[in-house]
Motif scaffolding. Structure first.
Motif, PDB file in Angstrom:
ATOM      1  N   ALA A   1       0.846  -1.196   0.000  1.00 18.46           N
ATOM      2  CA  ALA A   1       0.000   0.000   0.000  1.00 18.46           C
ATOM      3  C   ALA A   1       0.879   1.242   0.000  1.00 18.46           C
ATOM      4  N   TYR A   2       0.704   2.083  -0.999  1.00 16.60           N
ATOM      5  CA  TYR A   2       1.478   3.319  -1.100  1.00 16.60           C
ATOM      6  C   TYR A   2       0.643   4.514  -0.653  1.00 16.60           C
ATOM      7  N   LEU A   3       1.327   5.466  -0.060  1.00 16.59           N
ATOM      8  CA  LEU A   3       0.700   6.737   0.276  1.00 16.59           C
ATOM      9  C   LEU A   3       0.984   7.713  -0.858  1.00 16.59           C
ATOM     10  N   TYR A   4      -0.064   8.219  -1.462  1.00 18.20           N
ATOM     11  CA  TYR A   4       0.080   9.155  -2.575  1.00 18.20           C
ATOM     12  C   TYR A   4       0.256  10.578  -2.051  1.00 18.20           C
ATOM     13  N   PRO A   5       0.960  11.403  -2.811  1.00 15.67           N
ATOM     14  CA  PRO A   5       1.047  12.821  -2.442  1.00 15.67           C
ATOM     15  C   PRO A   5      -0.332  13.457  -2.442  1.00 15.67           C
ATOM     16  N   ARG A   6      -0.537  14.382  -1.528  1.00 14.37           N
ATOM     17  CA  ARG A   6      -1.791  15.137  -1.467  1.00 14.37           C
ATOM     18  C   ARG A   6      -1.462  16.621  -1.516  1.00 14.37           C
ATOM     19  N   LEU A   7      -2.381  17.381  -2.045  1.00  9.66           N
ATOM     20  CA  LEU A   7      -2.134  18.806  -2.253  1.00  9.66           C
ATOM     21  C   LEU A   7      -2.984  19.626  -1.297  1.00  9.66           C
ATOM     22  N   LEU A   8      -2.343  20.537  -0.568  1.00  3.30           N
ATOM     23  CA  LEU A   8      -3.070  21.393   0.356  1.00  3.30           C
ATOM     24  C   LEU A   8      -4.153  22.174  -0.391  1.00  3.30           C
TER      25      LEU A   8
ATOM     26  N   ALA B   1      -0.533  11.233   4.102  1.00  2.11           N
ATOM     27  CA  ALA B   1      -1.201  10.705   5.287  1.00  2.11           C
ATOM     28  C   ALA B   1      -0.135  10.218   6.267  1.00  2.11           C
ATOM     29  N   ALA B   2      -0.413  10.330   7.546  1.00  2.42           N
ATOM     30  CA  ALA B   2       0.603  10.020   8.561  1.00  2.42           C
ATOM     31  C   ALA B   2       0.910   8.533   8.653  1.00  2.42           C
ATOM     32  N   THR B   3      -0.070   7.686   8.405  1.00  6.25           N
ATOM     33  CA  THR B   3       0.125   6.240   8.535  1.00  6.25           C
ATOM     34  C   THR B   3      -0.570   5.519   7.398  1.00  6.25           C
ATOM     35  N   GLY B   4      -0.269   4.216   7.285  1.00  7.06           N
ATOM     36  CA  GLY B   4      -0.999   3.390   6.333  1.00  7.06           C
ATOM     37  C   GLY B   4      -0.169   2.821   5.206  1.00  7.06           C
ATOM     38  N   GLY B   5       1.099   3.162   5.089  1.00  9.91           N
ATOM     39  CA  GLY B   5       1.925   2.629   4.019  1.00  9.91           C
ATOM     40  C   GLY B   5       3.202   3.430   3.867  1.00  9.91           C
ATOM     41  N   VAL B   6       3.847   3.253   2.724  1.00 15.14           N
ATOM     42  CA  VAL B   6       5.076   3.986   2.425  1.00 15.14           C
ATOM     43  C   VAL B   6       4.785   4.999   1.323  1.00 15.14           C
ATOM     44  N   ARG B   7       5.546   6.056   1.288  1.00 15.68           N
ATOM     45  CA  ARG B   7       5.323   7.104   0.296  1.00 15.68           C
ATOM     46  C   ARG B   7       5.626   6.580  -1.111  1.00 15.68           C
ATOM     47  N   LEU B   8       4.775   6.959  -2.032  1.00 15.35           N
ATOM     48  CA  LEU B   8       4.916   6.508  -3.406  1.00 15.35           C
ATOM     49  C   LEU B   8       6.200   7.046  -4.025  1.00 15.35           C
TER      50      LEU B   8
ATOM     51  N   GLY C   1      -1.998   1.351  -7.475  1.00 13.84           N
ATOM     52  CA  GLY C   1      -1.742   0.987  -6.094  1.00 13.84           C
ATOM     53  C   GLY C   1      -2.552   1.810  -5.098  1.00 13.84           C
ATOM     54  N   ILE C   2      -3.471   2.631  -5.583  1.00 11.40           N
ATOM     55  CA  ILE C   2      -4.335   3.411  -4.695  1.00 11.40           C
ATOM     56  C   ILE C   2      -5.325   2.467  -4.017  1.00 11.40           C
TER      57      ILE C   2
ATOM     58  N   ALA D   1      -8.367   6.581  -1.644  1.00  9.43           N
ATOM     59  CA  ALA D   1      -9.171   7.063  -2.769  1.00  9.43           C
ATOM     60  C   ALA D   1     -10.289   8.008  -2.352  1.00  9.43           C
ATOM     61  N   VAL D   2     -10.629   8.046  -1.078  1.00  7.17           N
ATOM     62  CA  VAL D   2     -11.672   8.975  -0.619  1.00  7.17           C
ATOM     63  C   VAL D   2     -11.117  10.378  -0.411  1.00  7.17           C
ATOM     64  N   ALA D   3      -9.800  10.534  -0.471  1.00  6.25           N
ATOM     65  CA  ALA D   3      -9.164  11.823  -0.171  1.00  6.25           C
ATOM     66  C   ALA D   3      -9.128  12.701  -1.412  1.00  6.25           C
ATOM     67  N   GLY D   4      -9.911  13.772  -1.401  1.00  5.45           N
ATOM     68  CA  GLY D   4      -9.915  14.687  -2.537  1.00  5.45           C
ATOM     69  C   GLY D   4      -8.572  15.346  -2.767  1.00  5.45           C
ATOM     70  N   ASP D   5      -7.775  15.514  -1.695  1.00  3.61           N
ATOM     71  CA  ASP D   5      -6.467  16.146  -1.831  1.00  3.61           C
ATOM     72  C   ASP D   5      -5.532  15.318  -2.704  1.00  3.61           C
ATOM     73  N   LEU D   6      -5.678  13.993  -2.659  1.00  2.00           N
ATOM     74  CA  LEU D   6      -4.867  13.109  -3.512  1.00  2.00           C
ATOM     75  C   LEU D   6      -5.210  13.353  -4.979  1.00  2.00           C
ATOM     76  N   TRP D   7      -6.494  13.383  -5.271  1.00  2.00           N
ATOM     77  CA  TRP D   7      -6.909  13.569  -6.663  1.00  2.00           C
ATOM     78  C   TRP D   7      -6.561  14.967  -7.161  1.00  2.00           C
ATOM     79  N   ALA D   8      -6.612  15.954  -6.262  1.00  2.00           N
ATOM     80  CA  ALA D   8      -6.213  17.310  -6.647  1.00  2.00           C
ATOM     81  C   ALA D   8      -4.754  17.338  -7.078  1.00  2.00           C
TER      82      ALA D   8
END
Length: 258
Positions: free
Chosen positions: A2-9, A42-49, A95-96, A101-108
């Motif tokens: 499980a990868y953590l995707y970048p999210r945009l403020l 995200a703080a937890t849940g996987g490694v950064r993509l 790998g999302i 996938a519920v995080a709008g910041d990821l899709w942004a």
């Protein structure tokens, strides 16, 4: 993995959207980047993509667009074919995971940093809902991931896992996901709806098809108050839904819309 995707403020996303407005696809292509100063994870849940995987994902998505005329504006059929192809790519290869996938910041991030050119090619007006992730079900990429997630069939042969994506158009799927608390939240039910609809002799008139599908979903919602669809075997559920479609066909015929 499980990868953590970048999210945009959010503030940065709004600013980037304003910068992208009015720019050509070619200009936005030059702005595409695998990183941005306003990125967070995200703080937890996987490694950064890894950025290389993000570049690989972009290449795959851009390749789908090029096959459909990119950077020239796509015709309706080209846009629909792009959506189907990219839905599979995003769900199978990105790998999302649903929690991400519920995080709008990821899709942004994907639409405004990684692939702003593709976002503008698909939706030239860059409407807020299409790029900011304020409504994932309307986001240029987020809606496709969720469509594939709800419709994919893990028990099918590899070439058929995503076959259901071609059955419903965006408007029909929007009707399902607009009712996500009662219908769109159940992959078991959604896949059964698609199987049932695939066997219906639908009208070629878009407006009439929407009327028929809307009436069908109304009947599904009513029955949902009395039956747990998720507890029904596929064969039983298909039979129940087929009966509802027949009711809808008779009903809309009586009012002269079919």
């Amino acid at each position: 993995m499980a990868y953590l995707y970048p999210r945009l403020l959010p503030k940065a996303a709004t600013s980037l959207r304003e910068e992208c407005l009015g720019r050509s696809v070619e200009q936005l292509q030059e702005r595409a980047d695998p990183s941005h100063p306003a990125v967070f994870y995200a703080a937890t849940g996987g490694v950064r993509l890894p950025q290389q995987q993000l570049r690989t994902l972009r290449e795959a998505v851009v390749g789908c667009a090029v096959d459909r005329g990119y950077p020239a504006n796509p015709a309706r059929r080209q846009a629909a074919a792009f959506d189907i192809a990219v839905a599979e790519i995003l769900h199978r290869e990105s790998g999302i995971i649903p929690a991400e996938a519920v995080a709008g910041d990821l899709w942004a991030f994907l639409s405004l940093v990684s692939m702003p050119d593709v976002a503008a090619w698909r939706f030239p007006d860059l409407h807020r809902d299409r790029v900011l992730g304020t409504d994932v079900t309307r986001h240029v990429f987020g809606r496709l991931w969720w469509r594939a997630h709800l419709l994919h069939d893990e028990g099918a042969d590899r070439e058929d896992v995503y076959a259901a994506l071609s059955v419903l158009g965006e408007a029909a799927f929007d009707q399902i996901y607009a009712r996500r608390t009662s219908i769109g939240g159940s992959p078991h039910l959604v896949r059964a709806i698609v199987r049932t609809w695939e066997g219906v002799d639908v009208p070629h008139d878009d407006a009439r098809e929407r009327d028929l599908f809307r009436d069908f979903l109304k009947r599904v919602r009513r029955l949902n108050a009395f039956i747990s669809f998720d507890s029904l075997p596929a064969e039983t559920l298909d039979a129940e839904l087929s009966a509802l479609v027949e009711e809808s066909l008779r009903a809309v015929t009586r009012v002269g819309t079919y």
